[in-house]
Design a protein around this motif. Structure first.
Motif, PDB file in Angstrom:
ATOM      1  N   TRP A  78       0.844  -1.203   0.000  1.00  0.00           N
ATOM      2  CA  TRP A  78       0.000   0.000   0.000  1.00  0.00           C
ATOM      3  C   TRP A  78       0.875   1.246   0.000  1.00  0.00           C
ATOM      4  N   TYR A  79       1.880   1.238   0.867  1.00  0.00           N
ATOM      5  CA  TYR A  79       2.805   2.373   0.943  1.00  0.00           C
ATOM      6  C   TYR A  79       3.652   2.479  -0.325  1.00  0.00           C
ATOM      7  N   GLU A  80       4.179   1.335  -0.786  1.00  0.00           N
ATOM      8  CA  GLU A  80       5.053   1.341  -1.956  1.00  0.00           C
ATOM      9  C   GLU A  80       4.340   1.833  -3.208  1.00  0.00           C
ATOM     10  N   TRP A  81       3.106   1.410  -3.410  1.00  0.00           N
ATOM     11  CA  TRP A  81       2.375   1.853  -4.598  1.00  0.00           C
ATOM     12  C   TRP A  81       2.153   3.361  -4.582  1.00  0.00           C
ATOM     13  N   LEU A  82       2.070   3.932  -3.383  1.00  0.00           N
ATOM     14  CA  LEU A  82       1.869   5.379  -3.270  1.00  0.00           C
ATOM     15  C   LEU A  82       3.162   6.167  -3.383  1.00  0.00           C
ATOM     16  N   TYR A  83       4.250   5.664  -2.754  1.00  0.00           N
ATOM     17  CA  TYR A  83       5.463   6.465  -2.611  1.00  0.00           C
ATOM     18  C   TYR A  83       6.748   5.749  -3.022  1.00  0.00           C
ATOM     19  N   GLY A  84       6.653   4.556  -3.604  1.00  0.00           N
ATOM     20  CA  GLY A  84       7.858   3.773  -3.884  1.00  0.00           C
ATOM     21  C   GLY A  84       8.549   4.080  -5.195  1.00  0.00           C
ATOM     22  N   GLY A  85       8.042   5.024  -5.965  1.00  0.00           N
ATOM     23  CA  GLY A  85       8.665   5.373  -7.240  1.00  0.00           C
ATOM     24  C   GLY A  85       9.753   6.420  -7.095  1.00  0.00           C
ATOM     25  N   ASN A  86      10.247   6.914  -8.227  1.00  0.00           N
ATOM     26  CA  ASN A  86      11.278   7.958  -8.205  1.00  0.00           C
ATOM     27  C   ASN A  86      10.786   9.201  -7.481  1.00  0.00           C
ATOM     28  N   ARG A  87      11.643   9.722  -6.588  1.00  0.00           N
ATOM     29  CA  ARG A  87      11.336  10.935  -5.830  1.00  0.00           C
ATOM     30  C   ARG A  87      10.012  10.798  -5.061  1.00  0.00           C
ATOM     31  N   ASN A  88       9.807   9.629  -4.468  1.00  0.00           N
ATOM     32  CA  ASN A  88       8.619   9.367  -3.641  1.00  0.00           C
ATOM     33  C   ASN A  88       7.306   9.501  -4.404  1.00  0.00           C
ATOM     34  N   THR A  89       7.354   9.190  -5.703  1.00  0.00           N
ATOM     35  CA  THR A  89       6.128   9.211  -6.496  1.00  0.00           C
ATOM     36  C   THR A  89       5.498   7.816  -6.524  1.00  0.00           C
ATOM     37  N   ALA A  90       4.337   7.730  -7.137  1.00  0.00           N
ATOM     38  CA  ALA A  90       3.648   6.438  -7.234  1.00  0.00           C
ATOM     39  C   ALA A  90       4.442   5.470  -8.116  1.00  0.00           C
ATOM     40  N   LEU A  91       4.420   4.196  -7.765  1.00  0.00           N
ATOM     41  CA  LEU A  91       5.109   3.180  -8.552  1.00  0.00           C
ATOM     42  C   LEU A  91       4.451   3.005  -9.920  1.00  0.00           C
ATOM     43  N   VAL A  92       5.264   2.647 -10.909  1.00  0.00           N
ATOM     44  CA  VAL A  92       4.747   2.253 -12.216  1.00  0.00           C
ATOM     45  C   VAL A  92       5.145   0.796 -12.454  1.00  0.00           C
ATOM     46  N   VAL A  93       4.493   0.143 -13.393  1.00  0.00           N
ATOM     47  CA  VAL A  93       4.775  -1.257 -13.692  1.00  0.00           C
ATOM     48  C   VAL A  93       6.117  -1.382 -14.413  1.00  0.00           C
ATOM     49  N   THR A  94       6.981  -2.276 -13.911  1.00  0.00           N
ATOM     50  CA  THR A  94       8.290  -2.511 -14.517  1.00  0.00           C
ATOM     51  C   THR A  94       8.558  -4.016 -14.560  1.00  0.00           C
ATOM     52  N   ARG A  95       9.659  -4.394 -15.219  1.00  0.00           N
ATOM     53  CA  ARG A  95      10.059  -5.795 -15.331  1.00  0.00           C
ATOM     54  C   ARG A  95      10.829  -6.244 -14.086  1.00  0.00           C
ATOM     55  N   VAL A 191      -1.830  -9.160 -18.981  1.00  0.00           N
ATOM     56  CA  VAL A 191      -2.067  -8.387 -20.209  1.00  0.00           C
ATOM     57  C   VAL A 191      -2.173  -6.898 -19.896  1.00  0.00           C
ATOM     58  N   GLU A 192      -2.935  -6.552 -18.845  1.00  0.00           N
ATOM     59  CA  GLU A 192      -3.128  -5.154 -18.478  1.00  0.00           C
ATOM     60  C   GLU A 192      -1.825  -4.511 -18.003  1.00  0.00           C
ATOM     61  N   TRP A 193      -1.076  -5.234 -17.178  1.00  0.00           N
ATOM     62  CA  TRP A 193       0.166  -4.674 -16.648  1.00  0.00           C
ATOM     63  C   TRP A 193       1.238  -4.578 -17.731  1.00  0.00           C
ATOM     64  N   ARG A 194       1.246  -5.498 -18.687  1.00  0.00           N
ATOM     65  CA  ARG A 194       2.211  -5.402 -19.778  1.00  0.00           C
ATOM     66  C   ARG A 194       1.951  -4.138 -20.588  1.00  0.00           C
ATOM     67  N   ARG A 195       0.677  -3.829 -20.819  1.00  0.00           N
ATOM     68  CA  ARG A 195       0.324  -2.598 -21.520  1.00  0.00           C
ATOM     69  C   ARG A 195       0.773  -1.381 -20.706  1.00  0.00           C
ATOM     70  N   ALA A 196       0.551  -1.425 -19.381  1.00  0.00           N
ATOM     71  CA  ALA A 196       0.951  -0.314 -18.512  1.00  0.00           C
ATOM     72  C   ALA A 196       2.472  -0.155 -18.487  1.00  0.00           C
ATOM     73  N   ALA A 197       3.199  -1.281 -18.527  1.00  0.00           N
ATOM     74  CA  ALA A 197       4.661  -1.221 -18.517  1.00  0.00           C
ATOM     75  C   ALA A 197       5.186  -0.560 -19.784  1.00  0.00           C
ATOM     76  N   ARG A 198       4.555  -0.843 -20.920  1.00  0.00           N
ATOM     77  CA  ARG A 198       4.967  -0.224 -22.180  1.00  0.00           C
ATOM     78  C   ARG A 198       4.735   1.276 -22.151  1.00  0.00           C
ATOM     79  N   VAL A 199       3.615   1.672 -21.576  1.00  0.00           N
ATOM     80  CA  VAL A 199       3.325   3.111 -21.466  1.00  0.00           C
ATOM     81  C   VAL A 199       4.342   3.792 -20.567  1.00  0.00           C
ATOM     82  N   ALA A 200       4.637   3.140 -19.400  1.00  0.00           N
ATOM     83  CA  ALA A 200       5.577   3.728 -18.440  1.00  0.00           C
ATOM     84  C   ALA A 200       6.973   3.847 -19.040  1.00  0.00           C
ATOM     85  N   ALA A 201       7.339   2.898 -19.910  1.00  0.00           N
ATOM     86  CA  ALA A 201       8.684   2.894 -20.482  1.00  0.00           C
ATOM     87  C   ALA A 201       8.918   4.062 -21.428  1.00  0.00           C
TER      88      ALA A 201
END
Length: 208
Positions: A78-95, A191-201
């Motif tokens: 819950w915490y990571e999805w909110l603040y675990g990304g770069n500069r305490n931003t929301a996480l995005v889907v990655t490999r 399928v949904e997360w793979r699409r999200a990962a491509r967008v995030a990339a």
């Protein structure tokens, strides 16, 4: 014929209303996770509490203990999805990183053999090694999910394929059916997360 149908329906109806509530909330939390909704975490916590009781009553002790880990990981996720990304931003889907694959793989083997041995020789657990393997796989998959790694869904597919017959064997028919639905949701989530990962990339990281 009618008697046989009645027996099947009675069996499929489950052992208790508790199992049915656990099944419904379990479905909801996986659906929400596939949709990348933060609400999957509070729903998962509630569902895990119920499943801990259901599995314990069925002598699936490893899976019962697993629910406690899921609760802790849900809080962490819950915490990571909110603040675990770069500069305490929301996480995005990655490999999944190579070192994460190594840790999950080695950890699964060690846990399966070690805890399976303990359950077999020191408890009355049913199917101790299968119980331990599904637990170990679930641990790895849940960790990758909290980090929004795409391949968590592939591990869930493998685990669900084993859970379906295992839970049916233990007369947890609604829960077995739930894991059959989980297979579909895991494929959908991939399928949904793979699409999200491509967008995030291809999306530039915002500079603060």
């Amino acid at each position: 014929m009618l008697h046989s149908l009645y027996e099947f329906w009675t069996s499929a109806a489950g052992n208790s209303p508790l199992e049915w509530v656990a099944v419904i909330t379990g479905f909801a939390c996986v659906w929400l996770a596939a949709r990348e909704s933060l609400w999957n975490f509070p729903v998962a916590i509630f569902s895990c509490i119920l499943f801990a009781v259901v599995y314990y009553r069925s002598q699936l002790y490893s899976d019962s203990l697993l629910q406690g880990f899921f609760i802790l990981m849900s809080i962490y996720g819950w915490y990571e999805w909110l603040y675990g990304g770069n500069r305490n931003t929301a996480l995005v889907v990655t490999r999944t990183r190579p070192w994460e694959w190594a840790v999950v793989g080695v950890g699964t083997v060690v846990f399966t053999l070690g805890f399976g041995y303990y359950l077999r020789h020191h408890t009355d657990a049913a199917l101790p090694y299968w119980d331990s393997f599904t637990t170990a796989g679930s641990l790895g998959a849940q960790y990758l999910l909290t980090r929004k790694r795409l391949e968590n869904w592939l591990i869930w597919i493998l685990v669900d394929l084993i859970y379906v017959p295992l839970l049916w064997y233990k007369d947890l028919h609604p829960t077995s059916g739930l894991y059959a639905v989980y297979l579909i949701l895991a494929a959908y989530g991939y399928v949904e997360w793979r699409r999200a990962a491509r967008v995030a990339a291809v999306t530039p990281t915002p500079v603060s």
